[in-house]
Design an enzyme around this catalytic site. Structure first.
Site, PDB file in Angstrom:
ATOM      1  N   GLU A  80       0.809  -1.234   0.000  1.00 30.44           N
ATOM      2  CA  GLU A  80       0.000   0.000   0.000  1.00 30.44           C
ATOM      3  C   GLU A  80       0.839   1.280   0.000  1.00 30.44           C
ATOM      4  O   GLU A  80       0.563   2.213   0.748  1.00 30.44           O
ATOM      5  CB  GLU A  80      -0.972  -0.024   1.187  1.00 30.44           C
TER       6      GLU A  80
ATOM      7  N   GLU B 237      -6.478 -10.676  -1.293  1.00 30.38           N
ATOM      8  CA  GLU B 237      -7.292 -10.436  -0.083  1.00 30.38           C
ATOM      9  C   GLU B 237      -8.778 -10.366  -0.430  1.00 30.38           C
ATOM     10  O   GLU B 237      -9.521  -9.536   0.103  1.00 30.38           O
ATOM     11  CB  GLU B 237      -6.849  -9.132   0.604  1.00 30.38           C
TER      12      GLU B 237
HETATM   13  O1  9MR Z   1      -7.684  -7.977   8.580  1.00 31.94           O
HETATM   14  C1  9MR Z   1      -6.717  -7.166   9.218  1.00 31.94           C
HETATM   15  C2  9MR Z   1      -7.258  -6.634  10.521  1.00 31.94           C
HETATM   16  O2  9MR Z   1      -7.467  -7.698  11.442  1.00 31.94           O
HETATM   17  C3  9MR Z   1      -6.308  -5.598  11.094  1.00 31.94           C
HETATM   18  O3  9MR Z   1      -6.883  -5.010  12.250  1.00 31.94           O
HETATM   19  C4  9MR Z   1      -6.023  -4.545  10.046  1.00 31.94           C
HETATM   20  C5  9MR Z   1      -5.057  -3.486  10.566  1.00 31.94           C
HETATM   21  O4  9MR Z   1      -4.901  -2.469   9.694  1.00 31.94           O
HETATM   22  O5  9MR Z   1      -5.473  -5.143   8.897  1.00 31.94           O
HETATM   23  C6  9MR Z   1      -6.370  -6.012   8.290  1.00 31.94           C
HETATM   24  O6  9MR Z   1      -5.793  -6.545   7.118  1.00 31.94           O
HETATM   25  C7  9MR Z   1      -5.514  -5.604   6.095  1.00 31.94           C
HETATM   26  C8  9MR Z   1      -4.292  -6.110   5.355  1.00 31.94           C
HETATM   27  O7  9MR Z   1      -3.229  -6.351   6.251  1.00 31.94           O
HETATM   28  C9  9MR Z   1      -3.848  -5.128   4.283  1.00 31.94           C
HETATM   29  N1  9MR Z   1      -4.959  -4.826   3.381  1.00 31.94           N
HETATM   30  C10 9MR Z   1      -6.207  -4.437   4.015  1.00 31.94           C
HETATM   31  C11 9MR Z   1      -6.624  -5.490   5.041  1.00 31.94           C
HETATM   32  C12 9MR Z   1      -8.006  -5.159   5.624  1.00 31.94           C
HETATM   33  O8  9MR Z   1      -7.959  -3.938   6.302  1.00 31.94           O
END
Ligand code: 9MR
Length: 398
Positions: A182, A297
């Site tokens: 990102e 994802e």
């Molecule tokens: O699913 C993840 C969630 O449990 C965390 O709290 C969050 C923190 O920012 O990250 C989520 O996963 C993300 C992933 O690492 C990167 N792309 C977006 C995902 C959903 O927010």
């Protein structure tokens, strides 16, 4: 450029079949007790083993998998735990939802906590599954100590040491690493599209190259991946972001920086615009650079879709069908991972944000299994999409 580690679809199908052989042993309960069948409902028995997502994906030369929470695996031999069973049965590739992020791995500036990741690798090995690493460099989920510890003087070494220690520990065992996650954010207004992240502020724009070059030194086998979201649709915002991602990848490639794949996160909406020609041509553009593409994802958000669970399920399945139908025919698309396996564990039901909470208070149903581990319409849409890709195994390679 054709990266030596890349396989043709035919080679890839063979490798995937080999890994499902390991999984087959696990299914039979030979190597892992938790992969034994739980007390089956008719729906569950309809989708195990040869009927699973991973088996259907392998026949099309694809890996299928999901994000997991290693703490949830029940490793006791007689366990019938549905989460553990479903992940073992359905996935040929796993990614840690949070366990490999800085905030999970780095309790202090000088220490590492690998126990959950080791547990994940142990589970995957017993079940013949591959692993994606997520992630080595991101602006989010940095540990609390980071802001007060990182300086312009030490940030380069903090980043490279982290990559050496983490990617180095699992070297040779990782299918692909999300090296940088990102990094593009068009609203920040820079001509290179880079997000004004802590890494950019501390190191400068070269942090992206440093991360990839260091990851290549730490693990020469993993496919090094750039991963991003909101690059799927043909809206003006997402088209602009996708364009900046492509420019970043072209810059890296032109400078000889090792990059082998792009991760398209694919957090999609149940209503609103669908992905189309823009994403298709992006995937073809990165193919000309010799890069693979992973859907990293995938899940479908219904926060803005009123209606019953049945209405949600049918809309969600429609998006899976249309999206995979668009992307899977592209020969460089090699893996499909959903962000979770069951609606019992999804960030869309955990995060209380405007873009996740439904006005009617109902829980979201974004994944191929519902909260009771019954396959949803999305499961069958995914499996049909894999089946539709079977004929491509013989004819296409990048
Ligand atoms: O699913 C993840 C969630 O449990 C965390 O709290 C969050 C923190 O920012 O990250 C989520 O996963 C993300 C992933 O690492 C990167 N792309 C977006 C995902 C959903 O927010």
């Amino acid at each position: 450029m054709r990266v030596p580690s890349q396989l043709t679809r035919r080679e890839f199908a063979r490798a995937a079949a080999m890994s499902s052989l390991g999984a087959g042993l696990a299914i039979a309960g030979i190597s892992s007790g938790w992969a034994r069948k739980p007390k089956n409902t008719p729906e569950k028995s309809r989708v195990d083993g040869p009927l699973s997502l991973k088996t259907h994906a392998a026949a099309a030369g694809l890996l299928a998998g999901c994000a997991v929470v290693p703490e949830l695996f029940d490793l006791t031999p007689a366990s019938n735990d549905p989460y553990t069973h479903t992940v073992a049965q359905q996935a040929s590739i796993l990614v840690a939802e949070n366990a490999m992020k800085w905030s999970s791995l780095r309790p202090s500036p000088t220490t590492y906590e690998f126990s959950n990741v080791d547990r994940l690798f142990g589970f995957a090995q017993l079940n013949g599954q591959q692993i994606r690493g997520h992630n080595l460099c991101w602006h989010e989920q940095l540990p609390a100590w980071f802001a007060s510890t990182a300086t312009k003087e030490n940030a380069h070494s903090l980043l490279t040491q982290h990559i050496f220690n983490v990617a180095g520990r699992y070297a040779g065992r990782v299918h692909s690493w999300d090296v940088v996650n990102e990094a593009i954010h068009v609203p920040d207004g820079r001509s290179d599209g880079l997000r004004k992240s802590p890494w950019l502020g501390l190191i400068g724009p070269e942090y992206v190259e440093i991360a990839f070059a260091t990851a290549a030194q730490a693990d020469s086998k993993a496919r090094l991946t750039y991963n991003d979201y909101d690059i799927e649709l043909d809206t003006p915002e997402q088209s602009a972001k996708r364009g900046q991602v492509l420019m970043l990848i072209r810059r890296l490639h032109a400078r000889g920086i090792p990059i082998h794949a792009v991760g398209i996160q694919s957090h999609l909406q149940a209503n609103g615009p669908r992905a189309g020609a823009g994403l298709q041509s992006f995937i073809r553009d990165v193919a000309t650079l010799g890069l693979e593409v992973y859907i990293t994802e995938l899940d479908i958000n219904t926060h803005a879709l009123p209606g019953s669970p049945e209405v949600q399920d049918s809309a969600v399945a429609d998006v899976y069908r249309q999206y995979l139908g668009l992307l899977l025919p592209e020969p460089n698309v090699r893996a499909v991972l959903t962000w979770g396996i069951s609606d019992a564990h999804t960030w869309l039901n955990q995060s209380k944000q405007l873009w996740t909470v439904r006005p009617d208070g109902a829980r979201q149903r974004p994944l191929p299994f519902d909260e009771n581990y019954t396959p949803t319409a999305a499961f069958f849409a995914m499996r049909d999409a894999f089946d539709a890709g079977r004929h491509l195994v013989k004819s296409s390679a990048i």
